[in-house]
Enzyme design. Structure first.
Site, short mmCIF file in Angstrom:
data_model
loop_
_atom_site.label_atom_id
_atom_site.label_comp_id
_atom_site.label_asym_id
_atom_site.label_seq_id
_atom_site.Cartn_x
_atom_site.Cartn_y
_atom_site.Cartn_z
CB CYS A 63 -0.94 -0.02 1.20
SG CYS A 63 -2.03 1.39 1.24
CE LYS B 137 -4.97 4.07 -5.88
NZ LYS B 137 -5.72 2.86 -5.72
CB CYS C 166 -3.22 2.80 -1.29
SG CYS C 166 -3.28 1.17 -0.56
CD GLU D 212 -7.58 2.65 -8.39
OE1 GLU D 212 -8.37 2.90 -7.48
OE2 GLU D 212 -6.51 2.04 -8.21
CE1 TYR E 278 -7.60 -0.90 -6.07
CE2 TYR E 278 -8.39 -3.16 -6.09
CZ TYR E 278 -7.54 -2.20 -5.59
OH TYR E 278 -6.63 -2.52 -4.62
CD GLU F 157 -27.99 19.76 -2.56
OE1 GLU F 157 -28.90 20.17 -1.83
OE2 GLU F 157 -27.31 20.52 -3.29
CG HIS G 258 -28.16 23.79 -1.81
ND1 HIS G 258 -28.40 22.94 -2.87
CD2 HIS G 258 -28.29 25.05 -2.28
CE1 HIS G 258 -28.68 23.67 -3.94
NE2 HIS G 258 -28.62 24.94 -3.61
C1 LIG Z 1 -1.43 -0.73 -7.46
C2 LIG Z 1 -2.20 -1.01 -6.21
C3 LIG Z 1 -3.09 -0.07 -5.73
C4 LIG Z 1 -3.81 -0.31 -4.56
N1 LIG Z 1 -4.69 0.64 -4.14
C5 LIG Z 1 -5.39 0.44 -3.00
C6 LIG Z 1 -6.28 1.42 -2.52
O1 LIG Z 1 -6.45 2.48 -3.12
N2 LIG Z 1 -6.95 1.18 -1.37
C7 LIG Z 1 -6.79 0.01 -0.67
O2 LIG Z 1 -7.41 -0.16 0.38
N3 LIG Z 1 -5.97 -0.96 -1.12
C8 LIG Z 1 -5.26 -0.77 -2.25
N4 LIG Z 1 -4.40 -1.74 -2.70
C9 LIG Z 1 -4.33 -3.01 -1.96
C10 LIG Z 1 -3.42 -2.90 -0.74
O3 LIG Z 1 -2.16 -2.45 -1.13
C11 LIG Z 1 -3.32 -4.26 -0.06
O4 LIG Z 1 -4.62 -4.74 0.22
C12 LIG Z 1 -2.54 -4.19 1.25
O5 LIG Z 1 -1.25 -3.69 1.05
C13 LIG Z 1 -2.49 -5.58 1.88
O6 LIG Z 1 -1.72 -5.56 3.04
P1 LIG Z 1 -0.95 -6.87 3.51
O7 LIG Z 1 -0.40 -6.55 4.86
O8 LIG Z 1 -1.82 -8.05 3.37
O9 LIG Z 1 0.21 -7.08 2.46
P2 LIG Z 1 1.31 -6.12 1.84
O10 LIG Z 1 1.05 -4.70 2.14
O11 LIG Z 1 1.45 -6.54 0.44
O12 LIG Z 1 2.62 -6.50 2.66
C14 LIG Z 1 3.24 -7.74 2.54
C15 LIG Z 1 4.73 -7.55 2.75
O13 LIG Z 1 5.32 -8.83 2.93
C16 LIG Z 1 6.59 -8.83 2.30
N5 LIG Z 1 6.94 -10.22 2.07
C17 LIG Z 1 6.31 -11.12 1.26
N6 LIG Z 1 6.86 -12.33 1.38
C18 LIG Z 1 7.86 -12.21 2.31
C19 LIG Z 1 8.78 -13.14 2.88
N7 LIG Z 1 8.77 -14.43 2.56
N8 LIG Z 1 9.66 -12.68 3.80
C20 LIG Z 1 9.68 -11.36 4.16
N9 LIG Z 1 8.82 -10.46 3.65
C21 LIG Z 1 7.92 -10.89 2.75
C22 LIG Z 1 6.37 -8.00 1.06
O14 LIG Z 1 7.59 -7.47 0.58
C23 LIG Z 1 5.43 -6.91 1.56
O15 LIG Z 1 6.13 -5.78 2.00
C24 LIG Z 1 -3.64 -1.53 -3.86
C25 LIG Z 1 -2.74 -2.48 -4.34
C26 LIG Z 1 -2.02 -2.23 -5.49
C27 LIG Z 1 -1.07 -3.27 -5.98
#
Ligand SMILES: Cc1cc2nc3c(=O)[nH]c(=O)nc-3n(C[C@H](O)[C@H](O)[C@H](O)COP(=O)(O)OP(=O)(O)OC[C@H]3O[C@@H](n4cnc5c(N)ncnc54)[C@H](O)[C@@H]3O)c2cc1C
Length: 457
Positions: free
Chosen positions: A44, A52, A49, A184, A180, A443, A438
């Site tokens: 994110c 973006k 997010c 976007e 989405y 509204e 308004h």
């Molecule tokens: C382009 C884009 C736009 C988005 N826009 C929005 C938005 O506007 N609003 C919204 O709510 N959501 C948005 N999202 C979705 C949002 O980013 C995710 O839902 C959110 O980041 C999920 O959080 P998470 O903790 O599950 O995983 P992540 O945030 O993906 O974190 C996982 C982390 O684990 C690390 N990792 C993975 N495997 C390993 C490993 N084996 N060892 C060590 N580290 C590891 C990765 O490097 C990463 O940093 C967007 C996603 C993308 C791709």
């Protein structure tokens, strides 16, 4: 807590879910460590997010400059520097990354800059350090990964990850996908002056959203210049000079400076040693969890995109918080995924909460629909033919508002506020009792009088 392990909790992945879970668990006295293989903050903050939305802002100025004329402004010659945008975006992401690292450290969470995987249910291998650590509880918060289909020449295509770091902005591009992220990015590139094609293999973009929003955006995007192609797909990609040429399913060729795939994301569950331990995965790789985010192996939990419940940051954060409360504060919380307000930062923007019309009909039978479509006030002066659309889905029996679906400026902001009412179970009458603000677009949400009737066939 246990004294036989190095940590009470080891979290793999410092993204939205992992960071929140780590900090809350530590605040309840647990000894916590987190491993991150890329950058703290996760998808994110680093390549989702946040950057973006910054790109969306950047891309909106071209229309603003045009629209200014209707209000008497003469805007001189404008120019856009992609390099400057990237530089400033990177600086902001570095700042946020620093804040996330500081917050973890201030919460007494130990950070390992390393890939990690499980050797057994209590042993984590830290790849960068070449050693093992042990923990009583393990949280998998590894998120999801962009996906590219296996077609000839796919190595020439990028995903959203690389889109945030293109060194130059090509004159033309193809965004593949209908979700989405695809819509976007099509809006972003189009607004930045890229000749943009949005290519989707299905009938209609934004599967899962209310049909009126899907139709509305399908109508509006081409008006802004996006070349929207549906029912087609790329079968192969080849390099041609400086650019790329895509061969489509129907045999046509499409040339572009870049091709970006946004055709879905896959849970990052592989290579973590999970299957061998008995953690159950779904067909798409999502980790199966119970309502408290516990996997089939009792001391291993999973939250966020890797569980594929709702791949959104606020959901990952909630799941992380609920896990930490449940396991480390004896306060069991199951996240309710039934009503999720969310925005699509397309152009125009979408905001949606609750059930779509189709879902409501299937679940409730008889429903009332209220909807309106109008030209936003600003565009009475700009001459721009852009529609704003608003819709309420109401249960006919209880009069409860089951869903709100919006298209137009600030829809994301509006749906956050109206999401409170929907979450509280507000009725249509309570919407009507709310005094209008308004002149605003929102509204309309409290002044919709006439039930919508399908036009006679
Ligand atoms: C382009 C884009 C736009 C988005 N826009 C929005 C938005 O506007 N609003 C919204 O709510 N959501 C948005 N999202 C979705 C949002 O980013 C995710 O839902 C959110 O980041 C999920 O959080 P998470 O903790 O599950 O995983 P992540 O945030 O993906 O974190 C996982 C982390 O684990 C690390 N990792 C993975 N495997 C390993 C490993 N084996 N060892 C060590 N580290 C590891 C990765 O490097 C990463 O940093 C967007 C996603 C993308 C791709």
């Amino acid at each position: 807590m246990s004294h036989t392990y190095n940590y009470d909790l080891f979290v793999i992945g410092a993204g939205s879910g992992g960071v929140r879970a780590s900090r809350i668990a530590a605040s309840h006295g647990a000894k916590v460590a987190v491993a991150e293989e890329y950058r703290v903050g996760g998808t994110c903050v680093i390549r989702g997010c946040v950057p973006k939305k910054l790109f969306v802002y950047a891309s909106q100025f071209s229309e603003e400059f045009e629209d200014a004329a209707g209000f008497g402004w003469t805007v001189g010659e404008t120019s856009f520097s992609w390099e400057k945008l990237i530089e400033n975006k990177d600086r902001e992401i570095d700042r946020l990354n620093g804040i996330y690292i500081r917050n973890l450290k201030n919460s007494n969470v130990e950070i390992f800059q390393s890939r990690a995987y499980l050797k057994d249910a209590h042993t984590v291998h830290l790849v960068a350090e070449g050693r093992d650590v042990t923990a009583d509880k393990i949280l998998i918060a590894t998120g999801g990964a962009a996906f590219k289909p296996d077609i000839p020449g796919i190595e020439h295509a990028i995903t959203s990850n690389e889109a945030f770091h293109l060194t130059t902005l090509p004159k033309s591009g193809i965004v593949v996908g209908g979700g989405y992220i695809a819509v976007e990015f099509a809006g972003i590139f189009n607004g930045l002056g890229v000749e943009t094609t949005l290519l989707y293999r299905g009938e209609k973009i934004l599967r899962g959203f209310d049909d009126d929003l899907r139709d509305g955006l399908t109508e509006e995007m081409p008006k802004k210049g996006v070349n929207l192609v549906t029912n087609n797909d790329i079968v192969s990609i080849a390099r041609e000079g400086d650019g790329l040429v895509a061969t489509l399913k129907d045999g046509k060729l499409l040339r572009a400076g870049f091709i970006m795939y946004a055709t879905g994301r896959v849970p990052n569950s592989h290579g973590l040693g999970l299957e061998a331990l008995g953690v159950k995965l779904k067909a798409n790789g999502a980790i199966e969890v119970d309502p408290y985010s516990q996997t089939a192996v009792p001391n291993i939990y999973a939250v966020g995109d890797v569980t594929d419940r709702a791949a959104l940051t606020p959901i990952a954060i909630r799941e992380g918080q609920a896990f930490a409360e449940t396991v480390f504060n004896d306060n069991p919380i199951a996240v309710d995924h039934s009503i999720i307000p969310t925005a699509v930062f397309s152009q125009p923007e979408l905001g949606t909460v609750g059930l779509t019309e189709a879902e409501a009909r299937a679940q409730y039978g008889e429903i009332d629909i209220y909807k309106t479509s109008f030209r936003p006030m600003k565009h009475t002066m700009t001459g721009r033919h852009e529609k704003t659309f608003m819709k309420l889905v109401v249960d006919a029996a209880s009069q409860r508002v089951l869903g709100v679906h919006l298209m137009g400026p600030s829809s994301g902001e509006i749906v956050q506020a109206v999401g409170i009412a929907v979450t509280m179970g507000a009725t249509k009458k309570q919407f009507d009792q709310t005094v209008a603000v308004h002149p605003t677009a929102a509204e309309e949400l409290v002044t919709l009088k006439e039930k919508w009737k399908a036009p006679a066939a």
